[in-house]
Design a protein around this motif. Structure first.
Motif, PDB file in Angstrom:
ATOM      1  N   GLU A  10       5.033  -4.200 -12.439  1.00 23.57           N
ATOM      2  CA  GLU A  10       3.970  -3.275 -12.814  1.00 23.57           C
ATOM      3  C   GLU A  10       2.672  -3.732 -12.155  1.00 23.57           C
ATOM      4  O   GLU A  10       2.346  -4.904 -12.148  1.00 23.57           O
ATOM      5  CB  GLU A  10       3.777  -3.244 -14.334  1.00 23.57           C
ATOM      6  N   ARG A  11       1.941  -2.808 -11.608  1.00 21.93           N
ATOM      7  CA  ARG A  11       0.685  -3.159 -10.938  1.00 21.93           C
ATOM      8  C   ARG A  11      -0.331  -3.754 -11.910  1.00 21.93           C
ATOM      9  O   ARG A  11      -1.182  -4.526 -11.498  1.00 21.93           O
ATOM     10  CB  ARG A  11       0.137  -1.955 -10.196  1.00 21.93           C
ATOM     11  N   THR A  12      -0.210  -3.432 -13.191  1.00 20.23           N
ATOM     12  CA  THR A  12      -1.107  -4.019 -14.188  1.00 20.23           C
ATOM     13  C   THR A  12      -0.827  -5.510 -14.394  1.00 20.23           C
ATOM     14  O   THR A  12      -1.673  -6.222 -14.929  1.00 20.23           O
ATOM     15  CB  THR A  12      -0.990  -3.288 -15.532  1.00 20.23           C
ATOM     16  N   ALA A  13       0.348  -5.990 -13.979  1.00 25.36           N
ATOM     17  CA  ALA A  13       0.680  -7.411 -14.080  1.00 25.36           C
ATOM     18  C   ALA A  13       0.118  -8.212 -12.909  1.00 25.36           C
ATOM     19  O   ALA A  13       0.100  -9.441 -12.947  1.00 25.36           O
ATOM     20  CB  ALA A  13       2.192  -7.602 -14.160  1.00 25.36           C
ATOM     21  N   VAL A  14      -0.340  -7.529 -11.862  1.00 20.57           N
ATOM     22  CA  VAL A  14      -0.922  -8.197 -10.693  1.00 20.57           C
ATOM     23  C   VAL A  14      -2.396  -8.456 -11.001  1.00 20.57           C
ATOM     24  O   VAL A  14      -3.201  -7.526 -11.057  1.00 20.57           O
ATOM     25  CB  VAL A  14      -0.758  -7.352  -9.414  1.00 20.57           C
ATOM     26  N   THR A  15      -2.722  -9.728 -11.224  1.00 20.04           N
ATOM     27  CA  THR A  15      -4.077 -10.078 -11.652  1.00 20.04           C
ATOM     28  C   THR A  15      -5.033 -10.298 -10.485  1.00 20.04           C
ATOM     29  O   THR A  15      -6.238 -10.182 -10.654  1.00 20.04           O
ATOM     30  CB  THR A  15      -4.061 -11.327 -12.535  1.00 20.04           C
ATOM     31  N   SER A  16      -4.493 -10.625  -9.318  1.00 19.52           N
ATOM     32  CA  SER A  16      -5.319 -10.736  -8.121  1.00 19.52           C
ATOM     33  C   SER A  16      -4.428 -10.660  -6.895  1.00 19.52           C
ATOM     34  O   SER A  16      -3.204 -10.775  -6.978  1.00 19.52           O
ATOM     35  CB  SER A  16      -6.152 -12.028  -8.113  1.00 19.52           C
TER      36      SER A  16
ATOM     37  N   SER B 292       0.802  -1.226   0.000  1.00 26.14           N
ATOM     38  CA  SER B 292       0.000   0.000   0.000  1.00 26.14           C
ATOM     39  C   SER B 292       0.833   1.273   0.000  1.00 26.14           C
ATOM     40  O   SER B 292       0.301   2.362  -0.203  1.00 26.14           O
ATOM     41  CB  SER B 292      -0.917   0.012   1.230  1.00 26.14           C
ATOM     42  N   ALA B 293       2.142   1.165   0.218  1.00 32.05           N
ATOM     43  CA  ALA B 293       2.998   2.338   0.413  1.00 32.05           C
ATOM     44  C   ALA B 293       3.069   3.259  -0.804  1.00 32.05           C
ATOM     45  O   ALA B 293       3.161   4.476  -0.643  1.00 32.05           O
ATOM     46  CB  ALA B 293       4.401   1.901   0.821  1.00 32.05           C
ATOM     47  N   ALA B 294       3.065   2.718  -2.001  1.00 33.79           N
ATOM     48  CA  ALA B 294       3.194   3.555  -3.212  1.00 33.79           C
ATOM     49  C   ALA B 294       2.232   3.044  -4.281  1.00 33.79           C
ATOM     50  O   ALA B 294       2.650   2.446  -5.271  1.00 33.79           O
ATOM     51  CB  ALA B 294       4.625   3.536  -3.715  1.00 33.79           C
ATOM     52  N   PRO B 295       0.933   3.276  -4.091  1.00 35.89           N
ATOM     53  CA  PRO B 295      -0.062   2.679  -5.004  1.00 35.89           C
ATOM     54  C   PRO B 295      -0.049   3.235  -6.423  1.00 35.89           C
ATOM     55  O   PRO B 295      -0.627   2.631  -7.318  1.00 35.89           O
ATOM     56  CB  PRO B 295      -1.388   2.997  -4.310  1.00 35.89           C
ATOM     57  N   GLU B 296       0.627   4.356  -6.643  1.00 40.87           N
ATOM     58  CA  GLU B 296       0.580   4.972  -7.970  1.00 40.87           C
ATOM     59  C   GLU B 296       1.651   4.452  -8.923  1.00 40.87           C
ATOM     60  O   GLU B 296       1.576   4.679 -10.118  1.00 40.87           O
ATOM     61  CB  GLU B 296       0.702   6.495  -7.850  1.00 40.87           C
ATOM     62  N   GLY B 297       2.661   3.778  -8.441  1.00 38.60           N
ATOM     63  CA  GLY B 297       3.751   3.357  -9.317  1.00 38.60           C
ATOM     64  C   GLY B 297       3.980   1.866  -9.281  1.00 38.60           C
ATOM     65  O   GLY B 297       3.275   1.131  -8.595  1.00 38.60           O
ATOM     66  N   PRO B 298       4.986   1.409 -10.017  1.00 40.35           N
ATOM     67  CA  PRO B 298       5.334  -0.011  -9.975  1.00 40.35           C
ATOM     68  C   PRO B 298       5.775  -0.410  -8.567  1.00 40.35           C
ATOM     69  O   PRO B 298       6.286   0.420  -7.808  1.00 40.35           O
ATOM     70  CB  PRO B 298       6.498  -0.136 -10.951  1.00 40.35           C
ATOM     71  N   TYR B 299       5.577  -1.667  -8.263  1.00 39.04           N
ATOM     72  CA  TYR B 299       5.955  -2.200  -6.953  1.00 39.04           C
ATOM     73  C   TYR B 299       7.430  -2.597  -6.992  1.00 39.04           C
ATOM     74  O   TYR B 299       7.859  -3.367  -7.864  1.00 39.04           O
ATOM     75  CB  TYR B 299       5.065  -3.390  -6.616  1.00 39.04           C
ATOM     76  N   ALA B 300       8.206  -2.059  -6.062  1.00 41.96           N
ATOM     77  CA  ALA B 300       9.637  -2.328  -5.979  1.00 41.96           C
ATOM     78  C   ALA B 300      10.007  -2.569  -4.520  1.00 41.96           C
ATOM     79  O   ALA B 300      10.309  -1.618  -3.791  1.00 41.96           O
ATOM     80  CB  ALA B 300      10.428  -1.171  -6.566  1.00 41.96           C
TER      81      ALA B 300
END
Length: 111
Positions: free
Chosen positions: A86-92, A12-20
């Protein structure tokens, strides 16, 4: 599909960008598992003392722009993502249910 264990606060720390996660900076890759039982074993081995909710990200490898390598030793290979997810790669997103001692009980869909 790849699975990645993450504390809710980190996801939840950076919901606007890719997860790193921190492992990307420290080790050069994001640790993943190939299936549910392996992800639960990772939780039991490395996250038992981590407070708060734990999640498992279900990642579609085909939607990643970063390279994925399967690496390990002793016949056990783990998928490693060499770049941010990329958050778009997280399907669930699944939630890890634990008992009072922090041991894994099950994975359930996150509401």
């Amino acid at each position: 599909m790849l699975l990645h264990v993450v504390p809710l606060a980190d996801w939840s720390a950076a919901p606007e960008g890719p997860y790193a996660p921190a492992s990307l900076a420290a080790e050069g890759f994001v640790h993943c598992s190939a299936d549910g039982p392996a992800a639960l074993a990772v939780v039991d081995a490395h996250y038992r003392e981590v407070p708060g909710p734990l999640l498992v990200l279900v990642i579609d490898e085909e939607l990643l722009t970063s390279e994925v390598r399967r690496e390990g030793s002793g016949g056990t290979l783990f998928p490693h993502v060499y770049g941010p997810v990329e958050r778009t790669a997280v399907t669930s997103v699944l939630e890890v249910r634990r008992d009072a001692d922090g041991r894994v009980r099950e994975l359930v869909p996150r509401a």
